[in-house]
Design a protein around this motif. Structure first.
Motif, PDB file in Angstrom:
ATOM      1  N   MET A   1     -37.115  -4.932  -7.380  1.00 29.33           N
ATOM      2  CA  MET A   1     -37.786  -6.107  -6.852  1.00 29.33           C
ATOM      3  C   MET A   1     -37.400  -7.350  -7.638  1.00 29.33           C
ATOM      4  SD  MET A   1     -39.482  -4.702  -4.383  1.00 29.33           S
ATOM      5  CE  MET A   1     -40.838  -5.709  -3.849  1.00 29.33           C
ATOM      6  N   THR A   2     -36.726  -7.145  -8.796  1.00 29.07           N
ATOM      7  CA  THR A   2     -36.256  -8.275  -9.593  1.00 29.07           C
ATOM      8  C   THR A   2     -34.736  -8.221  -9.664  1.00 29.07           C
ATOM      9  OG1 THR A   2     -36.443  -7.011 -11.652  1.00 29.07           O
ATOM     10  CG2 THR A   2     -38.365  -8.298 -10.976  1.00 29.07           C
ATOM     11  N   ARG A   3     -34.137  -9.302 -10.162  1.00 30.10           N
ATOM     12  CA  ARG A   3     -32.679  -9.364 -10.271  1.00 30.10           C
ATOM     13  C   ARG A   3     -32.178  -8.327 -11.273  1.00 30.10           C
ATOM     14  NH1 ARG A   3     -29.054 -13.094  -8.810  1.00 30.10           N
ATOM     15  NH2 ARG A   3     -30.713 -14.550  -8.240  1.00 30.10           N
ATOM     16  N   ALA A   4     -31.169  -7.561 -10.878  1.00 32.72           N
ATOM     17  CA  ALA A   4     -30.623  -6.525 -11.759  1.00 32.72           C
ATOM     18  C   ALA A   4     -29.901  -7.156 -12.933  1.00 32.72           C
ATOM     19  CB  ALA A   4     -29.666  -5.628 -10.978  1.00 32.72           C
ATOM     20  N   ALA A   5     -30.122  -6.604 -14.132  1.00 34.15           N
ATOM     21  CA  ALA A   5     -29.465  -7.093 -15.345  1.00 34.15           C
ATOM     22  C   ALA A   5     -29.043  -5.896 -16.181  1.00 34.15           C
ATOM     23  CB  ALA A   5     -30.404  -8.005 -16.133  1.00 34.15           C
ATOM     24  N   GLY A   6     -28.083  -6.117 -17.099  1.00 32.00           N
ATOM     25  CA  GLY A   6     -27.629  -5.037 -17.950  1.00 32.00           C
ATOM     26  C   GLY A   6     -26.997  -3.918 -17.139  1.00 32.00           C
ATOM     27  N   ILE A   7     -27.296  -2.681 -17.527  1.00 30.53           N
ATOM     28  CA  ILE A   7     -26.696  -1.537 -16.843  1.00 30.53           C
ATOM     29  C   ILE A   7     -27.260  -1.364 -15.435  1.00 30.53           C
ATOM     30  CG2 ILE A   7     -28.309   0.276 -17.551  1.00 30.53           C
ATOM     31  CD1 ILE A   7     -25.759   1.943 -18.245  1.00 30.53           C
ATOM     32  N   ALA A   8     -28.424  -1.955 -15.175  1.00 30.06           N
ATOM     33  CA  ALA A   8     -29.002  -1.891 -13.824  1.00 30.06           C
ATOM     34  C   ALA A   8     -28.152  -2.640 -12.809  1.00 30.06           C
ATOM     35  CB  ALA A   8     -30.421  -2.467 -13.832  1.00 30.06           C
ATOM     36  N   SER A   9     -27.248  -3.504 -13.280  1.00 36.36           N
ATOM     37  CA  SER A   9     -26.336  -4.228 -12.376  1.00 36.36           C
ATOM     38  C   SER A   9     -25.386  -3.289 -11.658  1.00 36.36           C
ATOM     39  CB  SER A   9     -25.530  -5.270 -13.166  1.00 36.36           C
ATOM     40  OG  SER A   9     -26.379  -6.193 -13.804  1.00 36.36           O
ATOM     41  N   LEU A  10     -25.366  -2.027 -12.086  1.00 35.50           N
ATOM     42  CA  LEU A  10     -24.553  -1.006 -11.399  1.00 35.50           C
ATOM     43  C   LEU A  10     -24.845  -0.974  -9.901  1.00 35.50           C
ATOM     44  CD1 LEU A  10     -22.718   1.540 -11.330  1.00 35.50           C
ATOM     45  CD2 LEU A  10     -24.763   2.858 -11.942  1.00 35.50           C
ATOM     46  N   ILE A  11     -26.080  -1.332  -9.521  1.00 33.24           N
ATOM     47  CA  ILE A  11     -26.450  -1.299  -8.107  1.00 33.24           C
ATOM     48  C   ILE A  11     -25.611  -2.274  -7.287  1.00 33.24           C
ATOM     49  CG2 ILE A  11     -28.249  -3.071  -8.209  1.00 33.24           C
ATOM     50  CD1 ILE A  11     -29.930  -1.274  -6.365  1.00 33.24           C
ATOM     51  N   ASP A  12     -25.021  -3.281  -7.959  1.00 32.19           N
ATOM     52  CA  ASP A  12     -24.188  -4.268  -7.271  1.00 32.19           C
ATOM     53  C   ASP A  12     -22.701  -3.930  -7.339  1.00 32.19           C
ATOM     54  OD1 ASP A  12     -26.403  -5.887  -6.608  1.00 32.19           O
ATOM     55  OD2 ASP A  12     -26.387  -6.784  -8.609  1.00 32.19           O
ATOM     56  N   TYR A  13     -22.344  -2.736  -7.826  1.00 33.35           N
ATOM     57  CA  TYR A  13     -20.930  -2.362  -7.934  1.00 33.35           C
ATOM     58  C   TYR A  13     -20.278  -2.426  -6.551  1.00 33.35           C
ATOM     59  CZ  TYR A  13     -16.751   0.327  -9.211  1.00 33.35           C
ATOM     60  OH  TYR A  13     -15.455   0.726  -9.430  1.00 33.35           O
ATOM     61  N   PRO A  14     -19.201  -3.216  -6.399  1.00 32.76           N
ATOM     62  CA  PRO A  14     -18.674  -3.500  -5.059  1.00 32.76           C
ATOM     63  C   PRO A  14     -17.809  -2.403  -4.445  1.00 32.76           C
ATOM     64  CG  PRO A  14     -17.380  -4.654  -6.719  1.00 32.76           C
ATOM     65  CD  PRO A  14     -18.489  -3.961  -7.450  1.00 32.76           C
ATOM     66  N   GLN A  15     -17.309  -1.465  -5.244  1.00 33.55           N
ATOM     67  CA  GLN A  15     -16.380  -0.473  -4.720  1.00 33.55           C
ATOM     68  C   GLN A  15     -17.081   0.860  -4.463  1.00 33.55           C
ATOM     69  OE1 GLN A  15     -12.399  -0.417  -6.532  1.00 33.55           O
ATOM     70  NE2 GLN A  15     -13.071  -2.025  -7.940  1.00 33.55           N
ATOM     71  N   LEU A  16     -16.403   1.697  -3.665  1.00 36.60           N
ATOM     72  CA  LEU A  16     -16.928   3.033  -3.398  1.00 36.60           C
ATOM     73  C   LEU A  16     -16.600   3.967  -4.559  1.00 36.60           C
ATOM     74  CD1 LEU A  16     -16.042   3.553   0.379  1.00 36.60           C
ATOM     75  CD2 LEU A  16     -18.238   2.913  -0.613  1.00 36.60           C
ATOM     76  N   ILE A  17     -17.528   4.872  -4.859  1.00 36.67           N
ATOM     77  CA  ILE A  17     -17.313   5.865  -5.905  1.00 36.67           C
ATOM     78  C   ILE A  17     -16.897   7.171  -5.228  1.00 36.67           C
ATOM     79  CG2 ILE A  17     -18.439   7.202  -7.721  1.00 36.67           C
ATOM     80  CD1 ILE A  17     -20.189   4.787  -8.291  1.00 36.67           C
ATOM     81  N   ASP A  18     -15.670   7.624  -5.523  1.00 37.33           N
ATOM     82  CA  ASP A  18     -15.135   8.814  -4.865  1.00 37.33           C
ATOM     83  C   ASP A  18     -14.455   9.716  -5.883  1.00 37.33           C
ATOM     84  OD1 ASP A  18     -12.798   7.467  -5.435  1.00 37.33           O
ATOM     85  OD2 ASP A  18     -12.451   6.794  -3.372  1.00 37.33           O
ATOM     86  N   GLU A  19     -13.571  10.605  -5.407  1.00 39.90           N
ATOM     87  CA  GLU A  19     -12.922  11.569  -6.300  1.00 39.90           C
ATOM     88  C   GLU A  19     -11.945  10.918  -7.273  1.00 39.90           C
ATOM     89  OE1 GLU A  19     -10.432  11.378  -2.502  1.00 39.90           O
ATOM     90  OE2 GLU A  19     -12.561  11.393  -3.081  1.00 39.90           O
ATOM     91  N   HIS A  20     -11.571   9.659  -7.029  1.00 37.90           N
ATOM     92  CA  HIS A  20     -10.662   8.960  -7.939  1.00 37.90           C
ATOM     93  C   HIS A  20     -11.412   8.116  -8.969  1.00 37.90           C
ATOM     94  CE1 HIS A  20      -7.634  10.299  -5.173  1.00 37.90           C
ATOM     95  NE2 HIS A  20      -8.077   9.537  -4.188  1.00 37.90           N
ATOM     96  N   THR A  21     -12.746   8.232  -8.990  1.00 40.51           N
ATOM     97  CA  THR A  21     -13.574   7.440  -9.890  1.00 40.51           C
ATOM     98  C   THR A  21     -13.959   8.262 -11.118  1.00 40.51           C
ATOM     99  OG1 THR A  21     -14.514   6.308  -7.961  1.00 40.51           O
ATOM    100  CG2 THR A  21     -15.648   6.017 -10.053  1.00 40.51           C
ATOM    101  N   ARG A  22     -13.935   7.616 -12.291  1.00 38.66           N
ATOM    102  CA  ARG A  22     -14.380   8.260 -13.526  1.00 38.66           C
ATOM    103  C   ARG A  22     -15.481   7.405 -14.155  1.00 38.66           C
ATOM    104  NH1 ARG A  22     -11.783  11.180 -11.124  1.00 38.66           N
ATOM    105  NH2 ARG A  22     -10.028  12.487 -11.755  1.00 38.66           N
ATOM    106  N   LEU A  23     -16.533   8.084 -14.664  1.00 36.92           N
ATOM    107  CA  LEU A  23     -17.668   7.398 -15.287  1.00 36.92           C
ATOM    108  C   LEU A  23     -17.702   7.731 -16.782  1.00 36.92           C
ATOM    109  CD1 LEU A  23     -20.414   8.146 -12.599  1.00 36.92           C
ATOM    110  CD2 LEU A  23     -18.879   6.188 -12.723  1.00 36.92           C
ATOM    111  N   PHE A  24     -17.811   6.697 -17.592  1.00 40.83           N
ATOM    112  CA  PHE A  24     -17.839   6.830 -19.050  1.00 40.83           C
ATOM    113  C   PHE A  24     -19.197   6.312 -19.498  1.00 40.83           C
ATOM    114  CE2 PHE A  24     -15.850   6.459 -23.268  1.00 40.83           C
ATOM    115  CZ  PHE A  24     -14.919   7.479 -23.206  1.00 40.83           C
ATOM    116  N   TYR A  25     -20.153   7.231 -19.865  1.00 45.01           N
ATOM    117  CA  TYR A  25     -21.540   6.830 -20.097  1.00 45.01           C
ATOM    118  C   TYR A  25     -21.966   7.089 -21.541  1.00 45.01           C
ATOM    119  CZ  TYR A  25     -26.629   6.650 -19.563  1.00 45.01           C
ATOM    120  OH  TYR A  25     -27.957   6.350 -19.702  1.00 45.01           O
ATOM    121  N   ILE A  26     -22.678   6.106 -22.142  1.00 43.80           N
ATOM    122  CA  ILE A  26     -23.187   6.236 -23.509  1.00 43.80           C
ATOM    123  C   ILE A  26     -24.608   5.698 -23.560  1.00 43.80           C
ATOM    124  CG2 ILE A  26     -22.941   5.481 -25.911  1.00 43.80           C
ATOM    125  CD1 ILE A  26     -19.969   5.215 -25.458  1.00 43.80           C
ATOM    126  N   TYR A  27     -25.515   6.482 -24.166  1.00 42.80           N
ATOM    127  CA  TYR A  27     -26.870   6.003 -24.453  1.00 42.80           C
ATOM    128  C   TYR A  27     -27.214   6.419 -25.879  1.00 42.80           C
ATOM    129  CZ  TYR A  27     -31.888   5.266 -24.280  1.00 42.80           C
ATOM    130  OH  TYR A  27     -33.163   4.829 -24.542  1.00 42.80           O
TER     131      TYR A  27
END
Length: 470
Positions: A1-27
């Motif tokens: 309901m608010t503007r996405a910021a930080g890692i939540a901006s992922l929701i605005d990622y413009p491309q499709l995520i498919d078998e050629h996509t790799r995710l590198f995640y750190i917490y």
């Protein structure tokens, strides 16, 4: 309901995520900043305050650390080799080992990554576009927790500070977890649907059409803009409902009435229209691709200005010009869909004709988007100007009679005899005016028709007329 910021901006990622996509995640959490030691003084300060506020909570604890997601789009031919390098970098980060040296071969592989996008609570990392630099920055951040960003905020209700003095405070009613999950799922579904449509139109269709059918593509883009506005209005509606529930203005049970898994009817209808238009234009893009592979040129006759009301000679001039080695297939989507057998037969005939005559230019004239009413799909050659009937219709109807575009008598400009005329003269003597007048003389049979019709302007001209003293 608010503007996405930080890692939540992922929701605005413009491309499709498919078998050629790799995710590198750190917490990684590093340190906590707490107001625990100051609670007593803070409570006294809040209780002594007489101001009324719309706030409901106070931040009492802040957790800092690293939160980072790197999205990589790989090339299909180098995926396995790049994955080996990524695994090497991943193990280095997990084990917190010294910086791994990347050799020239590995660097060449990483340079072939199509796109790199970073989402993080640390702003400086999001601006880096090369994976080796991102990797080095992560290693540095692991060793310097002072550069870490904020991860979580722990909130405490203000009423806890006020105690029995909280009568004048704003009420806060927390929604049930299942209702919140329904709301989140609904919003994510709408956002995802809009993203897929945007990618399909502005990426897939744009590349498929290769500059063709731009007017139709623009119409779909305008529909997408309208859909985006409707989504924003729907989000604003839900935002207001949630606020009213939390401050007790309306009953919490109404959230089930306001939020369902189905979007409003207006949005559903617009999505349906956009999807149909996308599929139609995708079919047209595939047709253009097929035409080009078979040696045809695609021509949208609406771009030439062919419209309802034009005479045959004029349409002929616009289609053929001065080309004496051109064969044109005149059709539209309706004829192609309604009589696929006849369409294929005419199409195959033209391909065979081009094999016997290599100099022949094959053109597919598409009347789908023109206001001109095409009575029958047919082929026309600039050599003989004889229209061939559709072979699949043994008994053509009155509206599907054998016809030529244009008239049955070829105009002199469409024969195989051409005359080149060199017109010389000083500037301002009337060369352009003569050419325009000559074109109108050939086009209009009488002066009355010329006065009633739209003049032909081959070369734009301007001149000054003196009237009386002006």
């Amino acid at each position: 309901m608010t503007r996405a910021a930080g890692i939540a901006s992922l929701i605005d990622y413009p491309q499709l995520i498919d078998e050629h996509t790799r995710l590198f995640y750190i917490y990684q959490e590093s340190h906590i900043q707490s107001e625990k030691d100051h609670f007593h003084h803070l409570k006294n300060a809040v209780r002594s305050s007489t101001c009324e506020t719309f706030a409901t909570h106070i931040i009492t604890k802040i957790i800092s650390g690293i939160h980072l997601l790197v999205i990589l789009q790989l090339t299909s031919d180098k995926e396995k080799e790049i994955d080996v390098v990524l695994k090497k970098l991943q193990e280095s980060i997990i084990n917190n080992s010294p910086v791994v040296k990347i050799d020239s071969k590995e660097q060449d592989l990483l340079d072939q990554i199509i796109s790199t996008t970073v989402y993080s609570n640390i702003d400086v990392v999001t601006k880096i576009k090369k994976l080796p630099h991102i990797y080095e920055t992560i290693i540095q951040l692991q060793r310097d927790d002072q550069a870490h960003g904020r991860l979580k905020y722990i909130l405490t209700p203000i009423q806890w500070f006020y105690g029995h003095h909280a009568i004048h405070m704003l009420k806060l009613i927390l929604c049930k977890s299942e209702d919140i999950e329904t709301l989140e799922y609904y919003l994510l579904q709408q956002k995802s649907e809009l993203k897929v449509l945007n990618f399909c139109v502005n990426h897939n269709l744009f590349e498929l059409l290769q500059g063709k059918c731009q007017k139709q593509l623009k119409n779909i883009q305008e529909e997408l803009s309208e859909l985006h506005i409707l989504h924003m209005k729907d989000i604003e509606r839900l935002h207001n409902v949630l606020l009213k529930i939390r401050n007790g203005t309306i009953n919490q049970s109404l959230i089930k009435k306001e939020v369902s898994l189905d979007s409003p009817e207006e949005i559903q209808q617009l999505i349906k229209n956009i999807t149909n238009h996308i599929n139609a234009l995708k079919s047209k893009g595939n047709l253009i691709k097929q035409l080009q592979s078979d040696g045809f040129e695609y021509c949208d006759v609406a771009d030439l200005g062919i419209r309802n009301g034009l005479e045959g000679d004029r349409i002929n001039d616009m289609l053929f010009g001065n080309d004496s080695h051109k064969a044109i297939f005149l059709s539209n989507d309706k004829f192609r869909n309604d009589d696929q057998v006849g369409w294929v037969e005419l199409y195959s005939e033209m391909i065979q004709e081009s094999k016997t005559n290599p100099q022949l230019r094959l053109v597919y004239a598409d009347f789908t988007y023109s206001t001109y009413t095409l009575k029958k799909m047919t082929t026309v050659s600039s050599k003989d100007m004889i229209a061939k009937p559709n072979p699949s219709n043994s008994q053509p109807s009155e509206t599907n009679i054998k016809r030529k575009i244009p008239s049955s008598t070829p105009s002199p400009s469409l024969t195989n005899e051409f005359i080149n005329i060199l017109l010389l003269g000083e500037s301002g003597v009337g060369k352009s005016t003569f050419i325009n007048a000559f074109a109108n003389y050939l086009h209009f049979q009488t002066l009355d028709k010329a006065q009633q019709g739209k003049p032909i302007v081959i070369i734009p001209v301007s001149f000054i007329m003196t009237i009386n003293d002006n």
